[in-house]
Design a protein around this motif. Structure first.
Motif, short mmCIF file in Angstrom:
data_model
loop_
_atom_site.label_atom_id
_atom_site.label_comp_id
_atom_site.label_asym_id
_atom_site.label_seq_id
_atom_site.Cartn_x
_atom_site.Cartn_y
_atom_site.Cartn_z
N SER A 110 0.83 -1.21 0.00
CA SER A 110 0.00 0.00 0.00
C SER A 110 0.86 1.26 0.00
O SER A 110 0.56 2.23 -0.71
CB SER A 110 -0.92 0.01 1.22
OG SER A 110 -1.87 -1.02 1.15
N ALA A 111 1.93 1.24 0.79
CA ALA A 111 2.82 2.40 0.84
C ALA A 111 3.46 2.66 -0.52
O ALA A 111 3.59 3.81 -0.97
CB ALA A 111 3.89 2.19 1.91
N VAL A 112 3.87 1.58 -1.19
CA VAL A 112 4.49 1.72 -2.50
C VAL A 112 3.48 2.24 -3.52
O VAL A 112 3.78 3.12 -4.34
CB VAL A 112 5.07 0.36 -2.96
CG1 VAL A 112 5.46 0.39 -4.43
CG2 VAL A 112 6.29 0.00 -2.11
N ILE A 113 2.25 1.71 -3.48
CA ILE A 113 1.22 2.16 -4.41
C ILE A 113 0.90 3.63 -4.20
O ILE A 113 0.84 4.42 -5.16
CB ILE A 113 -0.05 1.29 -4.25
CG1 ILE A 113 0.21 -0.12 -4.77
CG2 ILE A 113 -1.23 1.92 -5.00
CD1 ILE A 113 -0.90 -1.10 -4.45
N MET A 114 0.69 4.03 -2.96
CA MET A 114 0.29 5.41 -2.69
C MET A 114 1.45 6.39 -2.92
O MET A 114 1.24 7.52 -3.37
CB MET A 114 -0.24 5.55 -1.27
CG MET A 114 -1.51 4.75 -0.99
SD MET A 114 -2.83 4.99 -2.22
CE MET A 114 -3.20 6.74 -1.97
N ALA A 115 2.69 5.97 -2.61
CA ALA A 115 3.83 6.85 -2.85
C ALA A 115 4.14 6.96 -4.34
O ALA A 115 4.80 7.91 -4.77
CB ALA A 115 5.06 6.34 -2.11
N GLY A 116 3.66 5.99 -5.13
CA GLY A 116 3.92 6.02 -6.56
C GLY A 116 3.05 6.98 -7.32
O GLY A 116 3.18 7.11 -8.54
N ALA A 117 2.12 7.66 -6.63
CA ALA A 117 1.23 8.62 -7.28
C ALA A 117 1.43 9.99 -6.66
O ALA A 117 1.62 10.11 -5.45
CB ALA A 117 -0.23 8.18 -7.12
N PRO A 118 1.39 11.05 -7.47
CA PRO A 118 1.43 12.39 -6.90
C PRO A 118 0.19 12.65 -6.06
O PRO A 118 -0.84 11.99 -6.25
CB PRO A 118 1.49 13.31 -8.13
CG PRO A 118 0.90 12.49 -9.24
CD PRO A 118 1.26 11.07 -8.94
N PRO A 119 0.26 13.59 -5.11
CA PRO A 119 -0.88 13.82 -4.21
C PRO A 119 -2.20 14.07 -4.94
O PRO A 119 -3.25 13.58 -4.51
CB PRO A 119 -0.45 15.04 -3.40
CG PRO A 119 1.04 15.00 -3.42
CD PRO A 119 1.41 14.45 -4.76
N GLU A 120 -2.16 14.81 -6.06
CA GLU A 120 -3.41 15.10 -6.76
C GLU A 120 -4.00 13.88 -7.44
O GLU A 120 -5.17 13.88 -7.83
CB GLU A 120 -3.19 16.22 -7.79
CG GLU A 120 -2.28 15.85 -8.95
CD GLU A 120 -0.80 16.11 -8.64
OE1 GLU A 120 0.01 16.05 -9.58
OE2 GLU A 120 -0.49 16.34 -7.45
N ARG A 121 -3.21 12.80 -7.58
CA ARG A 121 -3.69 11.57 -8.19
C ARG A 121 -3.85 10.45 -7.16
O ARG A 121 -3.90 9.27 -7.52
CB ARG A 121 -2.73 11.12 -9.30
CG ARG A 121 -2.78 11.98 -10.55
CD ARG A 121 -4.12 11.84 -11.23
NE ARG A 121 -4.24 12.66 -12.43
CZ ARG A 121 -5.35 12.82 -13.11
NH1 ARG A 121 -6.46 12.23 -12.71
NH2 ARG A 121 -5.39 13.59 -14.18
N SER A 122 -3.92 10.81 -5.89
CA SER A 122 -4.04 9.79 -4.85
C SER A 122 -5.34 9.00 -5.01
O SER A 122 -5.41 7.82 -4.66
CB SER A 122 -3.97 10.43 -3.46
OG SER A 122 -5.01 11.36 -3.27
N GLY A 123 -6.38 9.65 -5.54
CA GLY A 123 -7.63 8.92 -5.76
C GLY A 123 -7.46 7.81 -6.78
O GLY A 123 -8.00 6.71 -6.62
N SER A 124 -6.70 8.07 -7.85
CA SER A 124 -6.45 7.03 -8.85
C SER A 124 -5.69 5.86 -8.23
O SER A 124 -6.02 4.69 -8.47
CB SER A 124 -5.63 7.60 -10.02
OG SER A 124 -6.44 8.38 -10.88
N ALA A 125 -4.66 6.16 -7.44
CA ALA A 125 -3.89 5.09 -6.80
C ALA A 125 -4.76 4.28 -5.86
O ALA A 125 -4.70 3.03 -5.84
CB ALA A 125 -2.70 5.69 -6.05
N ALA A 126 -5.60 4.96 -5.08
CA ALA A 126 -6.48 4.25 -4.14
C ALA A 126 -7.49 3.39 -4.89
O ALA A 126 -7.77 2.26 -4.49
CB ALA A 126 -7.20 5.27 -3.25
N ALA A 127 -8.04 3.92 -5.99
CA ALA A 127 -9.01 3.15 -6.77
C ALA A 127 -8.37 1.91 -7.37
O ALA A 127 -8.98 0.83 -7.38
CB ALA A 127 -9.60 4.02 -7.88
N ILE A 128 -7.14 2.04 -7.86
CA ILE A 128 -6.45 0.89 -8.44
C ILE A 128 -6.20 -0.17 -7.37
O ILE A 128 -6.41 -1.37 -7.60
CB ILE A 128 -5.13 1.34 -9.10
CG1 ILE A 128 -5.43 2.12 -10.38
CG2 ILE A 128 -4.24 0.13 -9.41
CD1 ILE A 128 -4.24 2.80 -11.00
#
Length: 519
Positions: A389-407
């Motif tokens: 989860s940390a790797v997934i969320m850190a792999g997205a910029p803050p404004e795209r955190s919703g995309s990372a969470a959805a994935i």
């Protein structure tokens, strides 16, 4: 001021941490705990709901499936809306819908009304689950603190899955099935109040235009995909409805991905998969969900139908998995800092895989002590999901955190559906292979009766009950066949996790840390 590395190796100052971030994490974790727990609470309650409302086979199927279909269909849309509309607003709206749907159980007195409540719970769940992840991304700007917070988040998810049957069994022993819904209401009221006070609002500062066709494509495609997976598992690969749904899913999702790749402001940033670390974290989430969803379902049935435990007793005996996850998840970031993120990510999958193999290679006949050891190892290995989860969320910029969470959340939903379909089919093949027509003929079971007996352990036990004393041997033979199916499904799940661990080890950058997951 803490710092984090960028791709170029610079160290710009991070935004200051939110002063109430840990209290906010408590709200997010408690809400996730309840949502995950509620899924399994309702699964325990379904037999009593069926006995009270007497739905037909189609109605019962929709009671079971509608929640996951709605959640999977709306995850991408809800996450994208949260990025634009406000993540806190989306989360609190999800709390409200979840609470109101639960309160509706007071007036539900028909199968269709229960199906509607389950669908509304799915709407609320789709708003809550990705919002908790994207809010953590906003609250915790320091990567190491964020990894610790996600470790707590992962622990709550594991505890929710384990506590659901226990809470559900306890409620159903004292109250009617309505209590499985109503228990959510006071928690949601508290969560709304605490969220209004503790959580900050955040959104994408440059949201772009809303993609209405993309919204329709994502909903249609995901619902069709999950429907196809479920029915392939239940009805076989030649099922006409499942084939049609698979075709719809292929067209809709292919079109959706194309739109996301060609738009400057995509609804879902699929370009995140260009990062090897992000892809590795997502693969870990999918594989774990595939193996765990099917084997846990089979273990719960084995404990109740083979070992003779009540739902509450079975729930208590599933706790070693949650204990293992609770012990390892919070410490996963510190372990990763010492021995490497890649080692923890791949090693956790390997430990869980070995845990599943304990079921297959352990002492015979299979007994609960072996299962307890297996569950603890599986849970301990699942501690690596905090790092995923940390790797997934850190792999997205803050404004795209919703995309990372959805994935990530979509990965869990699809993995669960795939696990039940694929590994469940492995178990069914083994069960039917060990309980042949020649085994049933001496009991006078032929044709349709033999087919029903070979379809499920519950069907075999019912057939043995109707035979009276003459059916005792049939029940024992069916239980033995089901135990074998659990062992082989666990072996398949363990092998899958070991292979995936090797793949992740090879594809993950050696110097990966939660600070540079975008590499």
């Amino acid at each position: 001021m803490t710092t984090a590395r960028t791709t170029a190796g610079a160290t710009p100052a991070l935004p200051p941490p939110h002063p109430r971030r840990w209290a906010g994490l408590a709200v997010l974790s408690a809400s996730l705990l309840l949502v995950v727990m509620d899924m399994t609470v309702l699964n325990v309650a379904l037999p009593e709901i069926s006995a009270d409302l007497r739905p037909d086979s189609v109605g019962l199927l929709w009671m079971v499936d509608v929640y996951s279909l709605v959640v999977s269909g709306l995850l991408v849309t809800a996450a994208s809306l949260g990025d634009r509309w406000g993540r806190k607003r989306m989360l609190l709206t999800g709390f409200s819908i979840f609470g109101l749907a639960s309160l509706g159980a007071l007036v539900a007195d028909s199968p269709n009304q229960v199906i509607a409540l389950r669908a509304l719970l799915g709407v609320g769940g789709a708003m809550i689950m990705p919002s908790t992840l994207s809010m953590i991304r906003q609250l915790f700007t320091d990567p190491r603190e964020r990894a610790t917070a996600l470790g707590v988040w992962s622990t709550m998810a594991a505890l929710g899955g384990a506590l659901g049957p226990i809470v559900g069994g306890s409620l159903l022993e004292a109250f009617s099935w309505h209590s499985a819904f109503l228990v959510n209401v006071p928690v949601m009221v508290v969560a709304i109040g605490a969220g209004l006070w503790l959580l900050p609002e955040s959104r994408n500062p440059r949201p772009g235009r809303w993609d209405a066709p993309g919204t329709v494509l994502s909903i249609v495609g995901m619902v069709a995909l999950v429907y196809a997976i479920k029915h392939f598992g239940k009805d076989g690969l030649d099922d006409t409805g499942a084939l049609g749904a698979a075709a719809v899913a292929a067209v809709a999702l292919g079109w959706f991905v194309r739109r996301c790749l060609t738009r400057p402001d995509p609804m879902l940033d699929v370009r995140l998969f260009r990062g090897r670390a992000f892809t590795a974290g997502t693969l870990a989430a999918v594989t774990t969900s595939v193996a765990v969803a099917a084997t846990m379902l089979l273990m719960a049935q084995w404990m109740q139908l083979v070992q003779g435990y009540s739902p509450l007793e079975a729930g208590l005996r599933l706790l070693p998995e949650a204990v293992g996850a609770a012990v390892l998840s919070p410490f996963a970031p510190a372990i990763a800092a010492r021995i490497g993120t890649r080692t923890v990510l791949a090693g956790g999958l390997a430990v869980s895989g070995l845990g599943f193999l304990v079921i297959f290679f352990g002492p015979q006949p299979l007994a609960y002590p072996t299962v307890a050891v297996s569950l603890f190892l599986v849970g301990a290995g699942m501690g690596s999901l905090a790092i995923a989860s940390a790797v997934i969320m850190a792999g997205a910029p803050p404004e795209r955190s919703g995309s990372a969470a959805a994935i990530e959340e979509t990965s869990y939903e699809l993995g669960g559906a795939l696990g039940v379909a694929v590994l469940g089919s492995v178990a069914a093949v083994v069960y039917r292979g060990d309980l042949t027509g020649s085994d049933l003929a001496p009991y006078g079971l032929t044709g349709g009766a033999a087919h029903d007996t070979r379809e499920s352990l519950g069907g075999a036990i019912e057939a043995a009950r109707q035979l009276g004393a003459a059916g005792a041997g049939l029940a024992d033979r069916a239980r033995e066949a089901f135990t074998g199916s659990l062992e082989w499904a666990s072996a398949a799940g363990g092998a899958l996790m070991l292979v995936t661990a090797a793949v992740i080890w090879l594809m993950t950058p050696k110097d990966l840390s939660v600070d540079n997951a975008h590499d």
